[in-house]
Design an enzyme around this catalytic site. Structure first.
Site, PDB file in Angstrom:
ATOM      1  N   THR A   1      50.948  57.651  57.441  1.00 11.85           N
ATOM      2  CA  THR A   1      51.022  56.213  57.654  1.00 11.85           C
ATOM      3  C   THR A   1      52.329  55.694  57.104  1.00 11.85           C
ATOM      4  OG1 THR A   1      49.877  54.123  57.364  1.00 11.85           O
ATOM      5  CG2 THR A   1      49.851  55.630  55.498  1.00 11.85           C
TER       6      THR A   1
ATOM      7  N   LYS B   1      49.249  51.968  52.258  1.00 10.24           N
ATOM      8  CA  LYS B   1      49.530  50.646  52.806  1.00 10.24           C
ATOM      9  C   LYS B   1      49.881  50.829  54.274  1.00 10.24           C
ATOM     10  CE  LYS B   1      52.811  48.633  53.625  1.00 10.24           C
ATOM     11  NZ  LYS B   1      53.418  48.317  54.982  1.00 10.24           N
TER      12      LYS B   1
ATOM     13  N   SER C   1      60.439  35.505  58.613  1.00  9.01           N
ATOM     14  CA  SER C   1      60.639  34.122  58.147  1.00  9.01           C
ATOM     15  C   SER C   1      59.657  33.720  57.068  1.00  9.01           C
ATOM     16  CB  SER C   1      60.531  33.174  59.343  1.00  9.01           C
ATOM     17  OG  SER C   1      59.290  33.298  59.968  1.00  9.01           O
TER      18      SER C   1
ATOM     19  N   THR D   1      52.388  44.939  52.360  1.00  7.10           N
ATOM     20  CA  THR D   1      53.278  43.974  53.029  1.00  7.10           C
ATOM     21  C   THR D   1      52.384  43.024  53.838  1.00  7.10           C
ATOM     22  OG1 THR D   1      53.675  45.630  54.761  1.00  7.10           O
ATOM     23  CG2 THR D   1      55.355  45.381  53.068  1.00  7.10           C
TER      24      THR D   1
ATOM     25  N   GLU E   1      47.083  44.581  62.015  1.00  6.29           N
ATOM     26  CA  GLU E   1      47.457  43.164  62.007  1.00  6.29           C
ATOM     27  C   GLU E   1      46.640  42.375  63.024  1.00  6.29           C
ATOM     28  OE1 GLU E   1      52.029  43.660  60.388  1.00  6.29           O
ATOM     29  OE2 GLU E   1      51.633  43.759  62.540  1.00  6.29           O
TER      30      GLU E   1
ATOM     31  N   ASN F   1      53.659  39.001  63.828  1.00  3.35           N
ATOM     32  CA  ASN F   1      54.923  39.667  64.112  1.00  3.35           C
ATOM     33  C   ASN F   1      55.968  38.753  64.719  1.00  3.35           C
ATOM     34  OD1 ASN F   1      54.720  42.697  63.479  1.00  3.35           O
ATOM     35  ND2 ASN F   1      52.752  42.205  64.403  1.00  3.35           N
TER      36      ASN F   1
END
Length: 410
Positions: free
Chosen positions: A194, A183, A410, A157, A282, A405
């Protein structure tokens, strides 16, 4: 997915085929067009399975499905999608998993309770099961023994690189292989595993033994990694054993001494995958290893380590390459575990910055600051109260995390 690959990324390994496992990927358009978002794996009859799942009180529909399927101890198919977590979707979510199970069972020629499901992506959005009906027959017809990197890419993702690990080891008279993919990049504070990880081996191991190995193995790996302190609704780790290695004899006892090397190899695969998740946190630019020693127990050491690893102040200091060891003192003190200010020592790498309750007499700001420029940072807290120890892994907290985040949907 971010378009910029994490600077901490590691190359995807060469992963050999696992006898008894074939798979294929597909583009179902679950969230985005022209992106791999479905992974279908097929397992030979007799494959055993073990699993660990999120401890969230709001688990996804696929997690509930897998918990039920796991009771049978055997697996013939695994169906995974990215882009939609099928979490907090109520009756519709349960209906989707039922239809997914039926669709996968049909192409795998098995019972629905031999199908395992996993979904990752947005929470609260209904998942259209018909998207699977459109791609599964073709995917099943294309199922092959590789390449594993395709499967790893299909489950991504916000990940910036595919994650895989492999080991080969002797188990009795057989030489067996263990392959794993994972992932995860955000919503990572696993309370079992995870977000999604799938491991397969050609070893012959009974389901209860396989479960014992997996349940033990996650403690020092997936349960010791955190990106942002948030436990996902979808966390799923599944381990499949086909028993098809040449000369394999089925292991039915967890105390069988032949398991020792296999268990170590499995632990290595799990830890490899878990630390890759931290590397792909991230917006991450730093991999941080937190070591706590001298606590009153291992459990206490781990809680202190997680307090340090989850501290936004510690993580932002790392992002700014600031040797602010006072924030580590803060994180130890707030952990709620036994600690003595006047026995506490802290090191950044090999540089001791604090000693027994105060700044180290030989402290050098220049040396400590230079160390913080490394991509990989080790923070050690010596509690001075006992023999307990633990290690956890995390990453720094950067502006990019907020950007990713802030517009995730969107």
């Amino acid at each position: 997915m971010s378009t910029a690959v994490s600077p901490l990324a590691v190359p995807f390994p060469e992963m050999p085929p696992i006898e008894g496992v074939t798979f294929a990927t597909a583009e179902a358009g679950i969230k985005y067009k022209n992106r791999l978002d479905v992974f279908l794996a097929l397992f030979v009859e007799g494959t055993t399975v073990a699993g660990v799942f999120t401890q969230s009180k709001c688990p996804s529909a696929p997690v509930d499905w897998c918990r039920e399927s796991l009771k049978g101890g055997t697996a013939r198919a695994l169906l995974v999608n990215s882009g939609n977590a099928n979490a907090f979707t109520g009756k519709k979510g349960r209906e989707t998993t039922s239809l997914q199970g039926e669709l996968a069972a049909k192409v795998a020629d098995c019972r629905p309770n031999e199908v395992f499901l996993a979904s990752t992506g947005v929470i609260g959005e209904p998942l259209d099961a018909q998207k699977f009906a459109a791609v599964l027959p073709d995917a099943a017809s294309r199922a092959a023994a590789g390449p594993w990197v395709d499967a790893a890419r299909a489950i991504m993702t916000t990940d910036t690189f595919p994650k895989g690990a492999t080991r080969t080891v002797k188990l009795g008279a057989a030489t067996v292989t263990i392959n794993g993919i994972a992932k995860g990049a955000g919503m990572i504070a696993p309370d079992m595993a995870t977000m999604l990880s799938f491991v397969a081996t050609d070893a012959a191991i009974a389901a209860p033994v396989l479960q014992a190995l997996l349940s033990r193995g996650v403690d020092g790996s997936f349960n010791s990694v955190t990106v942002d302190s948030d436990t996902s609704t979808s966390d799923t780790l599944l381990l499949f054993a086909t028993g098809k290695a040449q000369g394999a004899e089925t292991i039915t006892d967890s105390a069988d001494p032949r398991l020792a090397d296999f268990a170590r190899a499995l632990d290595e695969v799990l830890l490899d995958l878990a630390t890759q998740v931290a590397r792909d946190g991230e917006g991450a630019r730093k991999l941080i290893e937190v070591r706590v020693v001298g606590a009153v127990s291992n459990a206490s050491a781990k809680r202190i380590a997680l307090s340090i690893a989850n501290s936004p102040l510690v993580k932002t200091a790392a992002a700014g390459e600031d040797a602010n060891w006072g924030r580590v003192v803060m994180a130890v003190g707030k952990a709620g575990e036994p600690a003595d200010r006047d026995r506490l020592s802290i090191s950044f790498g090999e540089t001791r910055v604090a000693f027994e309750g105060e700044r180290d007499p030989s402290y050098s700001e220049a040396v400590a600051s230079a160390y913080m420029k490394n991509q990989e940072i080790v923070i050690t807290a010596e509690i001075g109260l006992g023999e307990g120890k633990a290690t956890v892994w995390t990453c720094d907290l950067t502006k990019e995390y907020v950007a990713i985040n802030g517009d995730y949907r969107s």
